[in-house]
Design a protein around this motif. Sequence first.
Motif, PDB file in Angstrom:
ATOM      1  N   ARG A   1       0.834  -1.204   0.000  1.00  0.00           N
ATOM      2  CA  ARG A   1       0.000   0.000   0.000  1.00  0.00           C
ATOM      3  C   ARG A   1       0.868   1.254   0.000  1.00  0.00           C
ATOM      4  N   THR A   2       1.932   1.230   0.804  1.00  0.00           N
ATOM      5  CA  THR A   2       2.822   2.393   0.866  1.00  0.00           C
ATOM      6  C   THR A   2       3.486   2.652  -0.485  1.00  0.00           C
ATOM      7  N   ARG A   3       4.015   1.604  -1.107  1.00  0.00           N
ATOM      8  CA  ARG A   3       4.683   1.758  -2.396  1.00  0.00           C
ATOM      9  C   ARG A   3       3.717   2.257  -3.452  1.00  0.00           C
ATOM     10  N   LEU A   4       2.506   1.727  -3.461  1.00  0.00           N
ATOM     11  CA  LEU A   4       1.513   2.146  -4.440  1.00  0.00           C
ATOM     12  C   LEU A   4       1.156   3.612  -4.247  1.00  0.00           C
ATOM     13  N   ARG A   5       1.009   4.021  -2.995  1.00  0.00           N
ATOM     14  CA  ARG A   5       0.754   5.435  -2.697  1.00  0.00           C
ATOM     15  C   ARG A   5       1.869   6.316  -3.241  1.00  0.00           C
ATOM     16  N   GLU A   6       3.114   5.929  -2.967  1.00  0.00           N
ATOM     17  CA  GLU A   6       4.262   6.743  -3.369  1.00  0.00           C
ATOM     18  C   GLU A   6       4.354   6.869  -4.881  1.00  0.00           C
ATOM     19  N   GLU A   7       4.141   5.759  -5.578  1.00  0.00           N
ATOM     20  CA  GLU A   7       4.220   5.795  -7.035  1.00  0.00           C
ATOM     21  C   GLU A   7       3.101   6.645  -7.626  1.00  0.00           C
ATOM     22  N   LEU A   8       1.901   6.524  -7.068  1.00  0.00           N
ATOM     23  CA  LEU A   8       0.778   7.270  -7.627  1.00  0.00           C
ATOM     24  C   LEU A   8       0.871   8.752  -7.305  1.00  0.00           C
ATOM     25  N   VAL A   9       1.298   9.101  -6.097  1.00  0.00           N
ATOM     26  CA  VAL A   9       1.492  10.510  -5.769  1.00  0.00           C
ATOM     27  C   VAL A   9       2.535  11.123  -6.698  1.00  0.00           C
ATOM     28  N   THR A  10       3.617  10.384  -6.944  1.00  0.00           N
ATOM     29  CA  THR A  10       4.657  10.873  -7.847  1.00  0.00           C
ATOM     30  C   THR A  10       4.109  11.076  -9.252  1.00  0.00           C
ATOM     31  N   LEU A  11       3.319  10.122  -9.747  1.00  0.00           N
ATOM     32  CA  LEU A  11       2.759  10.234 -11.085  1.00  0.00           C
ATOM     33  C   LEU A  11       1.804  11.417 -11.183  1.00  0.00           C
ATOM     34  N   LEU A  12       1.024  11.649 -10.144  1.00  0.00           N
ATOM     35  CA  LEU A  12       0.126  12.806 -10.148  1.00  0.00           C
ATOM     36  C   LEU A  12       0.907  14.112 -10.231  1.00  0.00           C
ATOM     37  N   LEU A  13       1.988  14.200  -9.461  1.00  0.00           N
ATOM     38  CA  LEU A  13       2.786  15.425  -9.466  1.00  0.00           C
ATOM     39  C   LEU A  13       3.482  15.622 -10.808  1.00  0.00           C
ATOM     40  N   ALA A  14       4.288  14.634 -11.202  1.00  0.00           N
ATOM     41  CA  ALA A  14       5.088  14.778 -12.418  1.00  0.00           C
ATOM     42  C   ALA A  14       4.214  14.815 -13.665  1.00  0.00           C
ATOM     43  N   GLY A  15       3.033  14.198 -13.598  1.00  0.00           N
ATOM     44  CA  GLY A  15       2.194  14.100 -14.780  1.00  0.00           C
ATOM     45  C   GLY A  15       1.383  15.325 -15.095  1.00  0.00           C
ATOM     46  N   HIS A  16       1.297  16.279 -14.173  1.00  0.00           N
ATOM     47  CA  HIS A  16       0.484  17.455 -14.492  1.00  0.00           C
ATOM     48  C   HIS A  16       1.239  18.771 -14.356  1.00  0.00           C
ATOM     49  N   GLU A  17       2.111  18.901 -13.349  1.00  0.00           N
ATOM     50  CA  GLU A  17       2.649  20.225 -13.060  1.00  0.00           C
ATOM     51  C   GLU A  17       3.585  20.736 -14.142  1.00  0.00           C
ATOM     52  N   THR A  18       4.508  19.896 -14.606  1.00  0.00           N
ATOM     53  CA  THR A  18       5.490  20.375 -15.569  1.00  0.00           C
ATOM     54  C   THR A  18       4.834  20.766 -16.892  1.00  0.00           C
ATOM     55  N   THR A  19       3.850  19.998 -17.338  1.00  0.00           N
ATOM     56  CA  THR A  19       3.168  20.355 -18.587  1.00  0.00           C
ATOM     57  C   THR A  19       2.348  21.622 -18.414  1.00  0.00           C
ATOM     58  N   ALA A  20       1.695  21.779 -17.273  1.00  0.00           N
ATOM     59  CA  ALA A  20       0.935  22.998 -17.020  1.00  0.00           C
ATOM     60  C   ALA A  20       1.853  24.213 -17.018  1.00  0.00           C
ATOM     61  N   SER A  21       3.014  24.075 -16.396  1.00  0.00           N
ATOM     62  CA  SER A  21       3.972  25.171 -16.385  1.00  0.00           C
ATOM     63  C   SER A  21       4.420  25.522 -17.805  1.00  0.00           C
ATOM     64  N   THR A  22       4.749  24.501 -18.600  1.00  0.00           N
ATOM     65  CA  THR A  22       5.163  24.749 -19.976  1.00  0.00           C
ATOM     66  C   THR A  22       4.074  25.470 -20.756  1.00  0.00           C
ATOM     67  N   LEU A  23       2.838  25.031 -20.615  1.00  0.00           N
ATOM     68  CA  LEU A  23       1.748  25.674 -21.337  1.00  0.00           C
ATOM     69  C   LEU A  23       1.569  27.129 -20.911  1.00  0.00           C
ATOM     70  N   GLY A  24       1.729  27.395 -19.627  1.00  0.00           N
ATOM     71  CA  GLY A  24       1.645  28.777 -19.169  1.00  0.00           C
ATOM     72  C   GLY A  24       2.682  29.659 -19.846  1.00  0.00           C
TER      73      GLY A  24
END
Length: 448
Positions: free
Chosen positions: A246-269
């Motif tokens: 459960r811990t590993r799954l949480r860590e991987e998914l939190v990471t994917l949520l962060l890396a998967g949206h913020e950098t692209t949103a910043s680039t688009l801005g």
Amino acid sequence: MKVHPPGPPPTALPGLLKKLAVDRLGLMRDAAALGDAVRVNMGPKKLYIFNHPDYAKHVLADNAANYHKGIGLVEARRVLGDGLLTSEGEVWRAGRRAVQPAFKPGRINQQADVVAEEAAKLVALLRRHEGGDPVDVLHEVTGLTLGVLGRSLLDSDLSAYDSIAHSFEAVQDQAMFEMVTQGLVPQWVPTRMQRDFRRARSELHDVVDRLVSDRASRMADGEPADDALSRMILVARKNADPDAARTRLREELVTLLLAGHETTASTLGWVLHLLDRHPDARDRVREEAVRVLGDRNPVVEDLHQLTYTTMVVQEAMRLYPPVWVLPRIAQADDEVGGYHVAAGSDVLVCPYILHRNRAYWDDPEAFDPERFDPQRVANRPRYAYIPFGAGPRFCVGSNLGMMEAVFVAALVTRDLELRSVPGHDAVAEPMLSLRMRGGLPMTVHPVP
């Protein structure tokens, strides 16, 4: 005899610590002025900053095994744990293997309709503000990137989780604070930032637990399991320890949520900001979008025809790279470009500075999409431009991110005219990405 890079004198330490706290980009610029390799002594830390394509290649690719994730990302482990951004060795390799199939070019190409639909939704949302008060375009494109992430990689609807972006801001604020203070402020001290961090971490854990529960339930009902979240769930089930899984799954998914949206949103801005500041480029993007797309949404084959729009995105990522610094820690003594790097030293490769190295970029502060004309690219060292990192840890989501940025730039520019609010200057704030401090307020107008 060991040769060390040049660096500022010890008397410069107070000023360096201040810049680390309030002007990290300025600190990188000052270091680059001393040469392509610089050693900065910051109290107990030895910080090496490399600003040459060959040195970046050595650290990130040729001898990548010797350089583990470093300053900034180490502090982020309090919430990211051993996710893809922060893990090392077999833990990282296992995590990468689990999600890699979801990012294969063929599968990402199949998500083109999803990206185009979300881009069209963004245009419709912005159009509601035509002639009205300014709208924070950065906030809206963040919603778009979360929408694409949810549909394309998680087979989930993230629209109900509007706290995600705010939670990640609190997490990154605390990580940067701990980096700047070098851990001198104990984590148990109940500062406002610590309280915000703990609340944000709890909210993120709640979000990912709900996403996992929903996706696992649909998998049990027979839905296909080819998205990234499904693959992560299947890997977690192989772990004999349920709590560890459960811990590993949480860590991987939190990471994917962060890396998967913020950098692209910043680039688009930054893309939309730069197009507003350079009307000639905006007109060329609009003309290309009309010529290639007409009045329809883009499809994957259009990526090869939206050539100028792609060059605009590439130039925006040169000036404001999705990840502005790549921090590492040397595991053993090494030599980079003839300079000795001691084990335990912090090593920084800074794309923000590397992309401004005058040896490889003419007039580097200017916005010039033509730099990415194929003829000019062919004469440039490969590692002079690394917006998605390099080596084995090259960003796994680069293809999806580029598709999003090109499709959104084309559709928004074809259908609307966005104008910056007078007196508002976009300021780069170096967190995980070069996000904009204070957002991007713009007014929305019909195409002239």
